[in-house]
Design a protein around this motif. Structure first.
Motif, PDB file in Angstrom:
ATOM      1  N   ASP A 188      23.469 123.207  94.524  1.00 48.36           N
ATOM      2  CA  ASP A 188      23.195 121.660  94.966  1.00 48.36           C
ATOM      3  C   ASP A 188      22.833 121.449  96.306  1.00 48.36           C
ATOM      4  N   LEU A 189      23.432 122.450  97.087  1.00 46.08           N
ATOM      5  CA  LEU A 189      23.512 122.236  98.568  1.00 46.08           C
ATOM      6  C   LEU A 189      22.192 123.071  99.147  1.00 46.08           C
ATOM      7  N   ALA A 190      21.684 122.347 100.147  1.00 45.25           N
ATOM      8  CA  ALA A 190      20.782 123.121 100.988  1.00 45.25           C
ATOM      9  C   ALA A 190      21.510 124.105 101.924  1.00 45.25           C
ATOM     10  N   ASP A 191      20.572 124.979 102.591  1.00 41.59           N
ATOM     11  CA  ASP A 191      21.241 125.960 103.403  1.00 41.59           C
ATOM     12  C   ASP A 191      21.656 125.358 104.750  1.00 41.59           C
ATOM     13  N   SER A 192      20.962 124.256 104.979  1.00 40.29           N
ATOM     14  CA  SER A 192      21.236 123.580 106.551  1.00 40.29           C
ATOM     15  C   SER A 192      22.074 122.329 106.147  1.00 40.29           C
ATOM     16  N   PRO A 193      23.287 122.419 106.809  1.00 43.20           N
ATOM     17  CA  PRO A 193      24.177 120.982 106.712  1.00 43.20           C
ATOM     18  C   PRO A 193      23.329 119.858 107.159  1.00 43.20           C
ATOM     19  N   PHE A 194      22.545 119.989 108.131  1.00 47.42           N
ATOM     20  CA  PHE A 194      21.346 118.678 108.539  1.00 47.42           C
ATOM     21  C   PHE A 194      20.398 118.351 107.488  1.00 47.42           C
ATOM     22  N   ASP A 195      19.932 119.452 106.823  1.00 47.14           N
ATOM     23  CA  ASP A 195      19.221 118.882 105.571  1.00 47.14           C
ATOM     24  C   ASP A 195      20.034 118.391 104.629  1.00 47.14           C
ATOM     25  N   GLN A 196      21.179 118.716 104.257  1.00 46.91           N
ATOM     26  CA  GLN A 196      21.865 118.374 103.383  1.00 46.91           C
ATOM     27  C   GLN A 196      22.511 116.863 103.670  1.00 46.91           C
ATOM     28  N   PHE A 197      22.740 116.594 105.002  1.00 47.92           N
ATOM     29  CA  PHE A 197      23.226 115.250 105.285  1.00 47.92           C
ATOM     30  C   PHE A 197      22.162 114.571 105.448  1.00 47.92           C
ATOM     31  N   GLU A 198      20.845 114.690 105.556  1.00 48.15           N
ATOM     32  CA  GLU A 198      19.831 113.824 105.443  1.00 48.15           C
ATOM     33  C   GLU A 198      19.309 113.367 104.067  1.00 48.15           C
ATOM     34  N   GLN A 199      19.643 114.355 103.180  1.00 47.20           N
ATOM     35  CA  GLN A 199      19.482 114.017 101.685  1.00 47.20           C
ATOM     36  C   GLN A 199      20.489 113.067 101.159  1.00 47.20           C
ATOM     37  N   TRP A 200      21.814 113.110 101.712  1.00 47.44           N
ATOM     38  CA  TRP A 200      22.941 112.620 101.364  1.00 47.44           C
ATOM     39  C   TRP A 200      22.745 110.816 102.071  1.00 47.44           C
ATOM     40  N   PHE A 201      22.238 110.795 103.150  1.00 49.23           N
ATOM     41  CA  PHE A 201      22.147 109.577 103.983  1.00 49.23           C
ATOM     42  C   PHE A 201      21.324 108.855 103.363  1.00 49.23           C
ATOM     43  N   LYS A 202      20.012 109.446 102.946  1.00 56.17           N
ATOM     44  CA  LYS A 202      18.799 108.786 102.232  1.00 56.17           C
ATOM     45  C   LYS A 202      19.315 108.349 100.943  1.00 56.17           C
ATOM     46  N   GLN A 203      20.151 108.940 100.330  1.00 54.79           N
ATOM     47  CA  GLN A 203      20.656 108.156  99.023  1.00 54.79           C
ATOM     48  C   GLN A 203      21.605 107.143  99.209  1.00 54.79           C
ATOM     49  N   ASN A 249      40.223 113.590  87.534  1.00 57.80           N
ATOM     50  CA  ASN A 249      41.671 114.248  88.037  1.00 57.80           C
ATOM     51  C   ASN A 249      41.889 114.731  89.127  1.00 57.80           C
ATOM     52  N   ARG A 250      41.219 113.988  90.263  1.00 56.62           N
ATOM     53  CA  ARG A 250      41.460 114.522  91.545  1.00 56.62           C
ATOM     54  C   ARG A 250      41.002 115.899  91.995  1.00 56.62           C
ATOM     55  N   LEU A 251      40.361 116.420  91.046  1.00 51.65           N
ATOM     56  CA  LEU A 251      39.647 118.021  91.247  1.00 51.65           C
ATOM     57  C   LEU A 251      38.369 117.654  91.870  1.00 51.65           C
ATOM     58  N   HIS A 252      38.504 117.116  93.164  1.00 47.50           N
ATOM     59  CA  HIS A 252      37.146 116.573  93.707  1.00 47.50           C
ATOM     60  C   HIS A 252      36.675 118.221  94.262  1.00 47.50           C
ATOM     61  N   ASP A 253      35.328 117.854  94.439  1.00 52.48           N
ATOM     62  CA  ASP A 253      34.338 119.062  94.825  1.00 52.48           C
ATOM     63  C   ASP A 253      34.297 118.808  96.518  1.00 52.48           C
ATOM     64  N   ARG A 254      34.470 120.036  97.257  1.00 52.64           N
ATOM     65  CA  ARG A 254      34.570 120.160  98.762  1.00 52.64           C
ATOM     66  C   ARG A 254      33.924 121.220  99.070  1.00 52.64           C
ATOM     67  N   PHE A 255      33.098 121.311  99.948  1.00 53.30           N
ATOM     68  CA  PHE A 255      32.067 122.194 100.582  1.00 53.30           C
ATOM     69  C   PHE A 255      32.122 122.224 101.999  1.00 53.30           C
ATOM     70  N   MET A 256      32.315 123.252 102.746  1.00 48.97           N
ATOM     71  CA  MET A 256      32.686 123.139 104.209  1.00 48.97           C
ATOM     72  C   MET A 256      31.364 124.338 104.668  1.00 48.97           C
ATOM     73  N   TYR A 257      30.591 123.493 105.520  1.00 50.11           N
ATOM     74  CA  TYR A 257      29.660 124.338 106.367  1.00 50.11           C
ATOM     75  C   TYR A 257      30.316 124.862 107.569  1.00 50.11           C
ATOM     76  N   SER A 258      30.382 126.340 107.939  1.00 45.59           N
ATOM     77  CA  SER A 258      30.832 126.734 109.271  1.00 45.59           C
ATOM     78  C   SER A 258      29.972 127.372 110.012  1.00 45.59           C
ATOM     79  N   ARG A 259      29.653 127.265 111.348  1.00 45.91           N
ATOM     80  CA  ARG A 259      28.727 127.698 112.131  1.00 45.91           C
ATOM     81  C   ARG A 259      28.989 129.238 112.380  1.00 45.91           C
ATOM     82  N   ARG A 260      28.087 130.017 112.038  1.00 42.33           N
ATOM     83  CA  ARG A 260      28.250 131.520 112.388  1.00 42.33           C
ATOM     84  C   ARG A 260      27.021 132.104 113.297  1.00 42.33           C
ATOM     85  N   GLY A 261      26.495 130.981 114.153  1.00 43.46           N
ATOM     86  CA  GLY A 261      25.472 131.336 115.145  1.00 43.46           C
ATOM     87  C   GLY A 261      24.558 130.079 115.171  1.00 43.46           C
ATOM     88  N   ALA A 262      23.759 130.256 116.342  1.00 42.71           N
ATOM     89  CA  ALA A 262      22.971 129.218 116.633  1.00 42.71           C
ATOM     90  C   ALA A 262      22.266 128.392 115.327  1.00 42.71           C
TER      91      ALA A 262
END
Length: 213
Positions: free
Chosen positions: A19-34, A190-203
């Protein structure tokens, strides 16, 4: 007051890696619009900014997100405020955007850099005139003996700048938070939340990993 029995179930939707975009900024924009489309009773751009003092004391406050792109997340403030002073000593910062009606939250970890005077001026001139005057009148985070004194300062500045453009105060500006980690959290049953972390590995490189709830 006992709040142990106060609870709710999270069941709106789930979140998978596909469900996630490769870029966290694209993902953030999608969620922000929603979040905007969800017609919140509060402002979806409201976010917590957490800073740490020189003696290790964390502090938080709500500000408004005013811009975001691949360079980072922007907010504006009095440069003599507590948050600004702490960011100058320690630029490491955490942002938190809670979107409760969507059972979502986004957490941004990064470092803050001060915006240029040109960037701050451009935004300052777009603000309503009374907001510009309030920026001049308020010595943010400083003690004041009464509300009346604050309102008097506002009226004095209103009279001072009754004609013409209001200049940018030398003590007012903005910060861009350049992220190194961004977490997207979706509530689940049941508190089994979905969590995904984007970590920078380069520019422009980001690694995405699922975290346990």
């Amino acid at each position: 007051m006992d709040l142990e029995a106060l609870r709710r179930e999270y069941s709106l939707t789930g979140l998978d890696r596909e469900d996630l975009a490769d870029s966290p900024f694209d993902q953030f924009e999608q969620w922000f619009k929603q979040a905007l489309d969800a017609k919140f009773s509060n402002d979806p751009s409201a976010m917590t900014v957490a800073t740490v003092s020189h003696d290790g004391q964390p502090s938080q406050r709500m500000v408004l997100l005013k811009h975001f792109d691949e360079r980072g997340f922007v907010f504006y403030t009095n440069l003599e405020s507590r948050k600004a002073r702490e960011l100058k000593d320690n630029p490491k910062v955490c942002l938190h955007l809670p979107w409760h009606p969507l059972e979502r939250q986004v957490i941004v970890y990064g470092e803050a850099t001060q915006l240029s005077a040109a960037e701050a001026t451009r935004y300052f001139m777009s603000r309503p005139k009374d907001s510009q005057i309030a920026a001049w009148a308020s010595h943010q985070s400083q003690k004041v003996k009464s509300r009346q004194l604050l309102e008097q300062a506002f009226e004095q500045m209103k009279n001072k700048f009754k004609s013409g453009d209001i200049p940018l105060p030398s003590f007012w500006g903005g910060f861009r938070v350049v992220p190194n980690h961004i977490e997207f959290w979706q509530g689940r049953r049941n508190r089994l939340h979905d969590r995904f972390m984007y970590s920078r590995r380069g520019a422009q490189q980001w690694e995405v990993e699922r975290l346990q709830p």
